[in-house]
Design a protein around this motif. Structure first.
Motif, PDB file in Angstrom:
ATOM      1  N   MET A  15       0.819  -1.204   0.000  1.00  0.00           N
ATOM      2  CA  MET A  15       0.000   0.000   0.000  1.00  0.00           C
ATOM      3  C   MET A  15       0.857   1.259   0.000  1.00  0.00           C
ATOM      4  O   MET A  15       0.567   2.227  -0.718  1.00  0.00           O
ATOM      5  CB  MET A  15      -0.924  -0.011   1.222  1.00  0.00           C
ATOM      6  N   GLN A  16       1.907   1.254   0.794  1.00  0.00           N
ATOM      7  CA  GLN A  16       2.783   2.424   0.855  1.00  0.00           C
ATOM      8  C   GLN A  16       3.472   2.648  -0.484  1.00  0.00           C
ATOM      9  O   GLN A  16       3.582   3.790  -0.966  1.00  0.00           O
ATOM     10  CB  GLN A  16       3.822   2.230   1.966  1.00  0.00           C
ATOM     11  N   ARG A  17       3.921   1.557  -1.098  1.00  0.00           N
ATOM     12  CA  ARG A  17       4.615   1.691  -2.392  1.00  0.00           C
ATOM     13  C   ARG A  17       3.647   2.145  -3.477  1.00  0.00           C
ATOM     14  O   ARG A  17       3.995   2.948  -4.347  1.00  0.00           O
ATOM     15  CB  ARG A  17       5.268   0.361  -2.775  1.00  0.00           C
ATOM     16  N   ALA A  18       2.410   1.621  -3.432  1.00  0.00           N
ATOM     17  CA  ALA A  18       1.411   2.014  -4.422  1.00  0.00           C
ATOM     18  C   ALA A  18       1.121   3.511  -4.337  1.00  0.00           C
ATOM     19  O   ALA A  18       1.045   4.216  -5.357  1.00  0.00           O
ATOM     20  CB  ALA A  18       0.132   1.211  -4.224  1.00  0.00           C
ATOM     21  N   ALA A  19       0.949   4.008  -3.111  1.00  0.00           N
ATOM     22  CA  ALA A  19       0.679   5.437  -2.933  1.00  0.00           C
ATOM     23  C   ALA A  19       1.845   6.278  -3.439  1.00  0.00           C
ATOM     24  O   ALA A  19       1.647   7.327  -4.071  1.00  0.00           O
ATOM     25  CB  ALA A  19       0.408   5.724  -1.455  1.00  0.00           C
ATOM     26  N   LYS A  20       3.059   5.823  -3.191  1.00  0.00           N
ATOM     27  CA  LYS A  20       4.245   6.558  -3.627  1.00  0.00           C
ATOM     28  C   LYS A  20       4.363   6.578  -5.152  1.00  0.00           C
ATOM     29  O   LYS A  20       4.637   7.621  -5.761  1.00  0.00           O
ATOM     30  CB  LYS A  20       5.495   5.921  -3.021  1.00  0.00           C
ATOM     31  N   SER A  67      -8.457   3.233   6.305  1.00  0.00           N
ATOM     32  CA  SER A  67      -7.280   3.397   7.162  1.00  0.00           C
ATOM     33  C   SER A  67      -6.374   4.469   6.566  1.00  0.00           C
ATOM     34  O   SER A  67      -6.596   4.969   5.455  1.00  0.00           O
ATOM     35  CB  SER A  67      -6.511   2.079   7.260  1.00  0.00           C
ATOM     36  N   LEU A  68      -5.333   4.813   7.286  1.00  0.00           N
ATOM     37  CA  LEU A  68      -4.361   5.793   6.814  1.00  0.00           C
ATOM     38  C   LEU A  68      -3.726   5.349   5.503  1.00  0.00           C
ATOM     39  O   LEU A  68      -3.512   6.172   4.587  1.00  0.00           O
ATOM     40  CB  LEU A  68      -3.279   6.023   7.871  1.00  0.00           C
ATOM     41  N   LEU A  69      -3.453   4.047   5.367  1.00  0.00           N
ATOM     42  CA  LEU A  69      -2.831   3.543   4.136  1.00  0.00           C
ATOM     43  C   LEU A  69      -3.750   3.750   2.939  1.00  0.00           C
ATOM     44  O   LEU A  69      -3.304   4.176   1.865  1.00  0.00           O
ATOM     45  CB  LEU A  69      -2.489   2.066   4.291  1.00  0.00           C
ATOM     46  N   PHE A  70      -5.039   3.439   3.096  1.00  0.00           N
ATOM     47  CA  PHE A  70      -5.990   3.656   2.002  1.00  0.00           C
ATOM     48  C   PHE A  70      -6.164   5.149   1.733  1.00  0.00           C
ATOM     49  O   PHE A  70      -6.284   5.576   0.570  1.00  0.00           O
ATOM     50  CB  PHE A  70      -7.341   3.023   2.358  1.00  0.00           C
ATOM     51  N   HIS A  71      -6.187   5.930   2.793  1.00  0.00           N
ATOM     52  CA  HIS A  71      -6.342   7.375   2.630  1.00  0.00           C
ATOM     53  C   HIS A  71      -5.183   7.959   1.819  1.00  0.00           C
ATOM     54  O   HIS A  71      -5.399   8.806   0.927  1.00  0.00           O
ATOM     55  CB  HIS A  71      -6.415   8.043   4.002  1.00  0.00           C
ATOM     56  N   ASN A  72      -3.981   7.501   2.094  1.00  0.00           N
ATOM     57  CA  ASN A  72      -2.812   8.004   1.353  1.00  0.00           C
ATOM     58  C   ASN A  72      -2.887   7.631  -0.119  1.00  0.00           C
ATOM     59  O   ASN A  72      -2.520   8.427  -0.991  1.00  0.00           O
ATOM     60  CB  ASN A  72      -1.523   7.450   1.966  1.00  0.00           C
ATOM     61  N   LEU A  73      -3.363   6.412  -0.406  1.00  0.00           N
ATOM     62  CA  LEU A  73      -3.497   5.988  -1.801  1.00  0.00           C
ATOM     63  C   LEU A  73      -4.564   6.819  -2.513  1.00  0.00           C
ATOM     64  O   LEU A  73      -4.353   7.290  -3.647  1.00  0.00           O
ATOM     65  CB  LEU A  73      -3.846   4.503  -1.868  1.00  0.00           C
ATOM     66  N   VAL A  74      -5.707   7.024  -1.869  1.00  0.00           N
ATOM     67  CA  VAL A  74      -6.777   7.816  -2.480  1.00  0.00           C
ATOM     68  C   VAL A  74      -6.335   9.263  -2.668  1.00  0.00           C
ATOM     69  O   VAL A  74      -6.643   9.895  -3.700  1.00  0.00           O
ATOM     70  CB  VAL A  74      -8.048   7.737  -1.600  1.00  0.00           C
ATOM     71  N   THR A  75      -5.590   9.786  -1.710  1.00  0.00           N
ATOM     72  CA  THR A  75      -5.078  11.166  -1.825  1.00  0.00           C
ATOM     73  C   THR A  75      -4.160  11.292  -3.032  1.00  0.00           C
ATOM     74  O   THR A  75      -4.217  12.291  -3.783  1.00  0.00           O
ATOM     75  CB  THR A  75      -4.324  11.560  -0.545  1.00  0.00           C
ATOM     76  N   ALA A  76      -3.324  10.281  -3.264  1.00  0.00           N
ATOM     77  CA  ALA A  76      -2.428  10.289  -4.424  1.00  0.00           C
ATOM     78  C   ALA A  76      -3.221  10.236  -5.729  1.00  0.00           C
ATOM     79  O   ALA A  76      -2.883  10.924  -6.699  1.00  0.00           O
ATOM     80  CB  ALA A  76      -1.454   9.112  -4.327  1.00  0.00           C
ATOM     81  N   ILE A  77      -4.284   9.420  -5.753  1.00  0.00           N
ATOM     82  CA  ILE A  77      -5.128   9.322  -6.960  1.00  0.00           C
ATOM     83  C   ILE A  77      -5.819  10.660  -7.225  1.00  0.00           C
ATOM     84  O   ILE A  77      -5.868  11.133  -8.374  1.00  0.00           O
ATOM     85  CB  ILE A  77      -6.162   8.193  -6.798  1.00  0.00           C
ATOM     86  N   ARG A  78      -6.338  11.293  -6.184  1.00  0.00           N
ATOM     87  CA  ARG A  78      -7.024  12.576  -6.345  1.00  0.00           C
ATOM     88  C   ARG A  78      -6.063  13.674  -6.799  1.00  0.00           C
ATOM     89  O   ARG A  78      -6.458  14.601  -7.517  1.00  0.00           O
ATOM     90  CB  ARG A  78      -7.697  12.975  -5.034  1.00  0.00           C
ATOM     91  N   LYS A  79      -4.810  13.548  -6.400  1.00  0.00           N
ATOM     92  CA  LYS A  79      -3.806  14.517  -6.845  1.00  0.00           C
ATOM     93  C   LYS A  79      -3.609  14.428  -8.357  1.00  0.00           C
ATOM     94  O   LYS A  79      -3.478  15.452  -9.056  1.00  0.00           O
ATOM     95  CB  LYS A  79      -2.491  14.251  -6.118  1.00  0.00           C
ATOM     96  N   GLN A  80      -3.592  13.179  -8.878  1.00  0.00           N
ATOM     97  CA  GLN A  80      -3.383  12.975 -10.310  1.00  0.00           C
ATOM     98  C   GLN A  80      -4.678  13.135 -11.113  1.00  0.00           C
ATOM     99  O   GLN A  80      -4.636  13.396 -12.314  1.00  0.00           O
ATOM    100  CB  GLN A  80      -2.812  11.564 -10.553  1.00  0.00           C
TER     101      GLN A  80
END
Length: 453
Positions: free
Chosen positions: A31-36, A69-82
């Protein structure tokens, strides 16, 4: 606590080093790598079945949002950024937030309107699964914690407390199963199957208490139940078993909660979770939501196994708010399609004062009989095959070491449902038959391959 934090840091560092050495990755790492990766602009995804670009998505649905969770939130935040134009549709139920142990945090559910701007929330309170009584018990458990659910059907459903403390095994059940819970669940499940219900057995833990150690694991307990109920082949699907966590989102006509007394059970080591912001109240609320999930898996009939000697505070609270009936075991006889075993019950003749059994008690003990205070008789379980032949019952009695000394004694021969098949009387060592219905048994249909003695 400082020592614990130091040890936790060392263990976690060693764990991460091990993952790196073996070129492995756990879910958190993925999850962390996916968000990154997404945050850095790499949005194309490709698999054997689907391919696309996150930047081109118009709609994104998030199910079970209460488990965010925080991990999902970080991934969704990255998607919304793009992809700032993507519209999100999130569905969740805070009463079913049971995955905090895996990092889920209700913060994201409670702050949905702040995280997704602009946004609109719509409560869906209709329960399309359960009868009204089952919906009501869920509402009572979660009182003052949100909008109560409303049933979609006029069907009431059925709820009963299964009090193991009031369950009494027959001598045959005691010898065959050994444990109250096992015998009770076989009876209850067998009757439900006869009534045309599909049944799920729910347990909070993967290991059951109050059963033989050889069948404590849930899968082994299910196999045992199937075997005893003779459910083979296509009939095996009639009985399912699961932990409550794994059964979230599922449903069944009839649900039996095997261990209501385990709610709540806060592990003594939970004190260490205070570093994550947990406290006793939070942990108890987690347990309450898990019990809510267990209660609301039933569509038509719900059975809650309780024990007077270790009552659940949740059940006590519910019984103070709504009237819950206890199951009457008279309506749930021993489940069997055949007579494999017979209980020989030796007692004083009814209506005649006598010390008959007292005078031969030592001989009865030596012959393997055990005293039962409820029936006030000395009992022994024998295979039915041993007593089926003509004249075999009288021969069996006359060969006992206590036979010639029996006076004012009666012997009841009972089947597995505790129905009396025959009654013999002894006076001064002489035996007479009052009645004998053994000739009604179809001995050729009996299976004696699984006799436990």
């Amino acid at each position: 606590m400082s020592q614990f934090l130091t040890l936790a840091k060392d263990f976690y560092s060693s764990y991460l080093e091990r993952l790196q050495q073996t070129s492995e990755e756990d879910f958190d790492g993925l999850m962390q790598r996916a968000a990154k990766v997404v945050d850095e602009g790499n949005t194309v995804f490709l698999s054997s079945q689907v391919q696309g670009d996150l930047k081109e998505l118009k709609y994104i649905m998030i199910d079970e949002y209460q488990d965010f969770s925080l991990l999902f939130h970080n991934l969704v935040t990255a998607i919304r950024k793009q992809n700032p134009e993507a519209l999100f549709f999130c569905v969740g139920d805070d009463w079913q937030a049971i995955n905090s142990f895996a990092g889920a945090d209700l913060y994201y559910y409670k702050n949905f309107a702040k995280i997704f701007k602009p946004s609109h929330t719509l409560p869906i309170t209709t329960n399309y699964r359960s009868g009204s009584q089952i919906v009501e018990i869920g509402n009572k458990l979660m009182a003052n914690r949100g909008i109560p659910a409303q049933p979609s059907t006029q069907t009431q459903g059925k709820i009963q407390l299964v009090n193991i403390a009031k369950f009494q095994m027959t001598p045959i059940e005691e010898q065959e199963h050994g444990y109250d819970l096992t015998a009770a669940i076989i009876r209850l499940t067998g009757q439900l199957i006869q009534d045309g219900k599909q049944v799920t057995l729910l347990s909070k833990k993967n290991l059951l208490q109050g059963v033989d150690g050889k069948i404590k694991k849930l899968d082994l307990f299910r196999k045992y139940i199937l075997k005893k109920l003779n459910l083979v082949g296509d009939l095996e699907h009639l009985v399912d078993i699961s932990t409550t966590h794994k059964y979230k989102g599922k449903e069944r006509q009839a649900v039996i909660i095997l261990d209501a007394y385990n709610y709540p059970s806060v592990h003594p080591e939970s004190i260490f979770f205070r570093i994550f912001g947990d406290d006793e109240n939070k942990l108890l609320e987690d347990e309450r939501r898990l019990f809510y999930v267990a209660l609301t898996r039933a569509k038509e009939e719900l059975y809650i196994v309780i024990d007077n000697f270790k009552m659940s505070p949740f059940v006590v609270g519910l019984t103070s708010k709504i009237q819950l009936q206890e199951l009457d075991w008279k309506s749930y006889p021993v489940f069997t399609n055949e007579t494999r075993f017979v209980t020989v019950k030796v007692s004083n003749q009814k209506g005649r004062e006598s010390n008959g059994t007292y005078n031969i008690r030592e001989l009865l003990k030596a012959d393997g009989f055990k005293w039962n205070g409820t029936s006030k008789s000395w009992n022994k379980v024998e295979s039915a095959q041993k007593l089926l032949a003509n004249g075999s019952r009288l021969q069996y009695l006359s060969e006992r070491n206590w036979s010639s000394k029996s006076n004012r004694i009666e012997v009841n021969l009972c089947n597995e449902q505790e129905e009396i098949l025959a009654l013999y009387l002894a006076n001064n060592g002489n035996w007479t038959c009052d009645f004998d219905n053994f000739n009604q048994l179809e001995s050729d249909k009996c299976d004696y391959s699984d006799i436990p003695f």
